[in-house]
Design an enzyme around this catalytic site. Structure first.
Site: not given
Length: 517
Positions: A185, A208, A242, A261, A283, A317, A363, A414
């Site tokens: 974001n 990452k 993953p 995330g 966070e 968030c 998504d 959320e």
């Protein structure tokens, strides 16, 4: 709505980074490597795999980058381990690290126009917002922590008891190899929040970025080279959670994990950290209440509440998505909030008038549409929006629901999209209880001209941040983090340094060996 990429005339006049040949026809991406950055080298993934980067305005591929997995994480951690155990970064004086981090901040500022355009292309946020918020705040963050690099130190502690006398002191040492996983974001700013304090404290990093937004993380790595950060100190591995993310979390040579995330993934990261007993900072998600008292100017409050909720397309968030409004002004507020949302300009982020670009991907689009549908079925009153905007890309209509109650899904979960839920309250005690009736506790807000109301509510809210008559202010020196399911630890400010240092106590006898030996 035009679907255009920035033209060659709009591209910054920077030379192509040495060694970068990424195959992109977009001049804006000329300086973005499409490889992994490991040990100071740009390399292909061990598997040879790549994955696409999509333009959220169109859903079309604009770039391909190397896809890291476990084999690449092993290489990156080995490089970071060597850089920490044998390299210069942890052994530099704080003043030297200070100078290099200042240089990095200056390079971000020197390339601000390019970085802002990459950010908007990658994420979909309005270019104006990238220019005035994301990129300047990222540079400021590195400059802020540069100032801390030579001020991380312990204490001297007097020791005097019946057994003898000692001199004791503490050392604040870097924790080691840090695995960091950041969200999509605020791609560059979230990188800065994680990387800057870790570097200031003398750590090495395996980072990452989110697979949706790897571009500025890769461009940032080239700036690290230019700033003089030693090889292996910062390693950047685009890839999927993953595979690459899990490998970072499970690697036995990673000394610390830091994740920003969703709460769902945060729980997974925490379980992995628990298996190896390594410190973790998280966070995570939020469902922040914004409480609007009856003493406000309604028009001003509507605008403030709109910004609290819809900033960054609602993909924030800390977004104030639960808007509690006093019964005395509720009806007026609801009507004006809906009218303001309907005036919100949705479109191409490179257009000057645009307030809201596309959501990040398909998504996220589907998730938001589904939750809005659930809101209607559960009895919330749809005041405006509620549908997809246009037929191409990942655009959502700004949406306002009224008559929302805490038992509704849209008040509990959320959404991470441009959806405002308005709830009515009558008393101070009632709204405090209801605002705290949620698993999250990341942020909150109060709009009021009554100092007693402000003081009572601000001290009662179970949230890591309380904004009073403002919202979405993120100063580098002010800590940010959450209560409850919103996370563990703090980003920003002096508090963040605690996550990246170990405290060592040293005793030294002042009068030879004690006579009780």
């Amino acid at each position: 709505m035009p679907s255009i990429l920035p033209t060659a005339e709009a591209a910054p006049a920077h030379p192509v980074v040495k060694g970068v040949a990424n195959g992109s026809s977009n001049p804006l991406l000329a300086n973005v490597p499409n490889k992994l950055f490991i040990g100071g080298q740009w390399v292909d993934a061990e598997s040879g795999k790549t994955f696409p980067v999509l333009d959220p305005r169109t859903g079309e591929e604009v770039f391909r980058v190397a896809e890291a997995d476990k084999a690449d994480v092993d290489k990156a951690v080995a490089a970071a381990r060597k850089a920490f155990d044998e390299g210069p970064w942890p052994r530099m004086s704080g003043k030297t690290r200070d100078k290099i981090l200042v240089k990095l901040a200056e390079l971000i500022e020197a390339n601000a126009e390019e970085l802002a355009k990459i950010e908007s292309l990658d994420n979909g946020k309005p270019l104006a917002m990238s220019k005035i918020a994301d990129i300047p705040l990222s540079a400021d963050h590195f400059r802020y922590y540069a100032g801390w690099a030579d001020k991380i130190h312990g204490k001297t502690i007097p020791c005097d008891n019946m057994l003898g006398k000692w001199f004791a002191y503490t050392l604040h040492e870097p924790i080691g190899v840090v695995g960091q996983i950041i969200p999509w974001n605020f791609p560059l700013l979230m990188l800065a929040w994680k990387v800057a304090p870790a570097l200031a404290a003398g750590n090495t990093i395996v980072l990452k970025p989110a697979e949706q937004t790897p571009l500025n993380a890769l461009r940032f790595a080239t700036l690290c080279e230019e700033a003089g950060i030693p090889a292996g100190t910062v390693n950047v591995l685009p890839g999927y959670g993953p595979t690459a993310g899990a490998a970072i979390c499970r690697h036995p040579q990673v000394d610390k994990l830091a994740f920003t995330g969703s709460t769902e993934v945060g729980r997974i990261v925490m379980r992995e950290a628990a298996e190896r007993i390594v410190p973790v900072s998280l966070e995570l998600g939020g469902k922040s209440p914004l409480i609007v008292d009856k003493s406000v100017d309604v028009d001003k409050a509507v605008e403030q509440a709109h910004f609290a909720c819809f900033f960054n397309h609602g993909q924030c968030c800390a977004a104030g998505t639960r808007t509690y409004v006093h019964a005395d002004i509720y009806d007026e507020f609801v009507q004006k909030a809906a009218a303001r949302a309907q005036r919100r300009v949705v479109g191409d982020p490179f257009e000057e008038a645009t307030e809201q670009g596309p959501q990040i991907d398909q998504d996220q689009l589907d998730k938001i549409l589904n939750l809005m549908s659930i809101g209607e079925r559960e009895g919330a009153r749809l005041m405006c929006g509620g549908k997809r905007h246009g037929e191409k890309g990942y655009f959502i209509q700004p949406t306002v629901f009224a008559d929302v109650t805490e038992d509704m899904t849209i008040a509990r979960e959320e959404i991470f999209g441009p959806v405002q839920s308005i709830l009515k309250f009558h008393t101070t005690e009632e709204v405090i209880k209801r605002a705290n009736q949620n698993e999250y506790g990341l942020a909150s807000g109060i709009l009021s001209n009554d100092v007693n109301f402000i003081n009572t509510v601000s001290r009662s809210l179970k949230a890591g941040t309380v904004w009073v008559n403002t919202y979405n202010v993120y100063e580098s020196g002010v800590p940010f983090g959450g209560y409850k399911s919103s996370g563990i630890g703090r980003d920003k400010g002096e508090y963040a340094l605690e996550a990246y240092t170990q405290v060592k106590a040293v005793y030294q006898a002042l009068e030879g060996e004690p006579d009780w030996y």
